[in-house]
Enzyme design. Structure first.
Site, PDB file in Angstrom:
ATOM      1  N   GLU A 163       2.105   6.064  -4.936  1.00  0.00           N
ATOM      2  CA  GLU A 163       2.791   4.827  -5.582  1.00  0.00           C
ATOM      3  C   GLU A 163       1.676   4.390  -6.628  1.00  0.00           C
ATOM      4  O   GLU A 163       0.294   4.720  -6.488  1.00  0.00           O
ATOM      5  CB  GLU A 163       3.235   3.727  -4.861  1.00  0.00           C
ATOM      6  CG  GLU A 163       2.274   3.144  -4.042  1.00  0.00           C
ATOM      7  CD  GLU A 163       2.826   2.060  -3.025  1.00  0.00           C
ATOM      8  OE1 GLU A 163       4.175   2.200  -2.818  1.00  0.00           O
ATOM      9  OE2 GLU A 163       2.162   1.154  -2.750  1.00  0.00           O
TER      10      GLU A 163
ATOM     11  N   HIS B 104       3.958  -4.045  -2.074  1.00  0.00           N
ATOM     12  CA  HIS B 104       2.759  -3.863  -1.137  1.00  0.00           C
ATOM     13  C   HIS B 104       1.363  -4.404  -1.777  1.00  0.00           C
ATOM     14  O   HIS B 104       1.321  -4.821  -2.864  1.00  0.00           O
ATOM     15  CB  HIS B 104       2.713  -2.372  -1.289  1.00  0.00           C
ATOM     16  CG  HIS B 104       3.556  -1.431  -0.533  1.00  0.00           C
ATOM     17  ND1 HIS B 104       4.045  -0.369  -0.720  1.00  0.00           N
ATOM     18  CD2 HIS B 104       4.465  -1.879   0.684  1.00  0.00           C
ATOM     19  CE1 HIS B 104       4.684   0.328   0.028  1.00  0.00           C
ATOM     20  NE2 HIS B 104       5.185  -0.880   0.977  1.00  0.00           N
TER      21      HIS B 104
END
Length: 675
Positions: free
Chosen positions: A241, A284
């Site tokens: 990511e 995150h």
């Protein structure tokens, strides 16, 4: 020593030594500790706690060889297994190969350090929101030894499907012993990949979670090295990511691997965050782009150049890997190989993607940490004797920052001559330094040269760097980014974007004076409202008309990406968190419905700790209590997925239940276009 520092509200410092044998080797030598299996002896730190107890019962029933645990001050039994007061005692009496740390974020640094000092071979830290300065200090320790390997933090852990060894909180019903090795940043995306490879009849060998932290104890290359030499692994799945450059480094490793191997193991990849909001932290802790770091598209391009197969959703990884294994001639023994073969390109994502717009502001705004007003940043600089004020329009601006170098797991100076004003970070270069030893002034000439400074102002660079580092360390900053110009023979700061670690304040109540500078009126009201309930909500720009409600940051990013690939436009990013409840689902609906652009809501849940039937009941409750007038499409997979889908299908409400992501996405887009 550590606990006394924490009680005083300060970031602890360490002056610890390790055995001379550890000094001669390095952290690289611990990679082999990742190879777990049926004979791996596991202990839990925080063993008698509620979370550890529930997890241990489930893991033991599955087959994990848990031999006991540690709870400070206790010398007793729990679940019929010994409980010891320290990790050092456990190492002597229980001889563990691995420890799972099940304590809260504010206790986790001390627990990790205790495990390192006791030389536990594998340390798995599942807690999120560990302060970034604590993690940098831990990495400084890890570099000085060669006994302990860390997985995490902010990770679901590591699991061997073949060896029935789970150290973490992965949803066990999804796993099947097989031949695919998986390494991932995102927990929910890794669960999707596991379910996909199980459905494809391939199963899994070993699954390693890097985790979504800013600094991961184990990275993609570490996992790839294990998979390369693992006889149980025939194919490899990698899930990345935005944030850092680990995917770029993995691409370089893969290129070299393909050159040196006569029959390389096939690799399939999914990368999340292509349509992430520019400059924002996407759920995150590590899901954001620092100056000079590549975005998701750059990572995908580099991995494609390395010859891997890219999919735009992890649910497609199973069929993609089956096709790759068939084409490579490699076996998929150990699991059923039923099902028709797929063409290699069938599940790859579209190659043409729209350009993601850069942030319009001079500095990006991010929400994982506290970003203070520029005027407050200038005040902090002036307190340290630094000349700082608004830009007068005179002088070439250059970028000078203190941030995190994810490659070296340490703080660093970031410098850019910013010769292109439209992209000031294009020439950014990092100069890392050890967290405990501090900045080495021998690096100053190289920074001067890179910044292209004149002779007179360059003398003031070292004091400016020292002041920025002092502020960075003492106030637990995350990123101190400045714009500087040459004025009257010295360097002057004319722009400042200062971010401070919210975990340091929320977990341990450190840095209260800095966090008192937060101004809620500067932030989006809906995002602040969602934050109170532990929900990460980010409104996306443009004409998006599909509201998204997802559990897990990686899956939430990927949902936005995959909808765009299918022709839809998401109005928001929303992560309910890995432990979504009926109440957080209701709160999420309330936040989404405040956006008048939303014509349909897409609920995409993969149940790990989250139960599918619980989420379904939460959706029904919210639908009725909020008197919703717009349709909702629900995709529930994972734990109790059948029960959840049944509840939705039989509700009699304007709800549409799906199992397959593409079918659900098609329905969402159809409803959005009709509205």
């Amino acid at each position: 020593m550590i606990r006394r520092h924490l009680l005083r509200g300060q970031a602890p410092t360490l002056n610890r030594t390790f055995a001379t044998t550890a000094r001669r080797r390095g952290y690289e030598d611990t990679i082999g500790n990742l190879k777990i299996g049926k004979d791996t002896r596991v202990i839990f730190q925080g063993f008698t706690g509620k979370q550890a107890t529930a997890n241990a019962k489930e893991s033991i029933a599955w087959g994990t060889n848990i031999v006991g645990g540690v709870t400070p001050g206790k010398n007793t039994e729990h679940l019929g297994l010994p409980v010891l007061p320290s990790v050092r005692d456990a190492m002597v009496k229980l001889k563990p190969d691995a420890t799972g740390i099940y304590v809260a974020a504010h206790q986790a640094p001390a627990a990790i350090e205790e495990a390192i000092e006791a030389e536990v071979p594998l340390i798995v830290a599942v807690a999120e929101h560990i302060p970034i300065h604590d993690i940098m200090r831990i990495h400084s320790m890890l570099k000085t030894q060669s006994k302990s390997r860390l997985v995490g933090a902010n990770a679901p852990g590591i699991i061997s499907a073949i060896g029935k060894c789970r150290i973490g909180f992965q949803p066990l019903p999804c796993f099947m012993p097989g031949r695919v090795g998986i390494v991932a940043k995102s927990g929910t995306l890794s669960y999707e990949a596991v379910a996909s490879t199980t459905r494809a009849g391939l199963g899994q060998s070993l699954c390693i979670s890097m985790g979504g932290d800013v600094l991961a104890g184990t990275n993609f290359i570490d996992a790839l090295k294990i998979f390369e030499h693992d006889d149980d692994t025939e194919g490899i799945v990698l899930i990345g990511e935005i944030g850092g450059s680990a995917e770029m480094e993995a691409a370089e490793w893969i290129m070299d691997y393909k050159k040196r191997s006569s029959n390389p193991k096939p690799i399939a990849v999914t990368i999340g965050g292509i349509y992430a909001a520019p400059g924002r932290i996407m759920g995150h802790a590590g899901a954001f782009v620092l100056p000079g770091e590549p975005d998701a598209l750059a990572k995908i391009k580099r991995l494609q150049e390395a010859g891997v197969t890219i999919t735009n959703h992890p649910a497609k990884l199973g069929d993609a890997m089956k096709s790759l294994l068939g084409n490579s001639g490699r076996a998929s023994s150990g699991a059923s190989a039923s099902g028709a073969s797929q063409r290699r390109g069938m599940h790859t994502m579209r190659r043409v993607r729209p350009t993601v717009q850069s942030p319009s502001s001079r500095f990006a705004t991010q929400k994982r940490n506290l970003y203070i007003r520029e005027e407050f940043a200038f005040d902090l600089l002036r307190e340290r004797g630094i000349n700082a004020s608004e830009y007068s329009g005179k002088g070439q601006k250059r970028v000078l920052a203190v941030g995190v170098d994810r490659a070296s797991m340490s703080p660093c100076i970031i410098a850019s001559p910013a010769t292109d004003p439209t992209n000031p970070h294009a020439e950014a270069k990092k100069f890392p330094f050890d967290y405990q030893k501090g900045f080495d002034h021998s690096q100053v000439p190289a920074i001067v040269e890179h910044l292209q400074l004149s002779d007179t102002p360059k003398r003031t660079l070292a004091p400016l760097i020292d002041s920025l580092i002092d502020l960075y360390m003492k106030k637990e900053a995350f990123l101190l980014e400045t714009e500087v110009v040459e004025r009257l023979g010295a360097l002057k700061v004319v722009g400042a974007n200062f971010g401070f670690d919210d975990a340091a304040f929320r977990s341990t109540k450190r840095q209260g004076d800095i966090h008192a500078l937060r101004r809620l009126e500067d932030e989006d009201a809906q995002e602040v409202e969602a934050e109170k309930d532990g929900i990460v909500y980010i409104k996306l720009g443009g004409d998006g008309n599909i509201g998204t409600l997802v559990n897990g940051a990686g899956l939430a990013m990927n949902t936005v990406d995959a909808l765009a690939d299918a022709g839809g436009k998401a109005a928001n990013f929303l992560d309910t968190g890995g432990k979504a409840t009926s109440e957080t689902v209701k709160k999420s609906f309330q936040v989404i419905l405040q956006d008048e652009r939303v014509k349909v809501i897409f609920v995409n849940i993969f149940g790990g700790l989250t139960l599918g039937d619980m989420i379904a009941n939460g959706i029904l409750l919210a639908f009725k209590e909020l008197e919703m007038k717009i349709p909702v499409v629900v995709r529930i997979r994972g734990t109790n997925e059948a029960e959840g889908q049944k509840i939705i299908a039989e509700s009699g409400l304007s709800l549409h239940a799906f199992d397959d992501f593409e079918e659900a996405a098609a329905k969402v887009i159809e409803l959005a276009n009709k509205a």
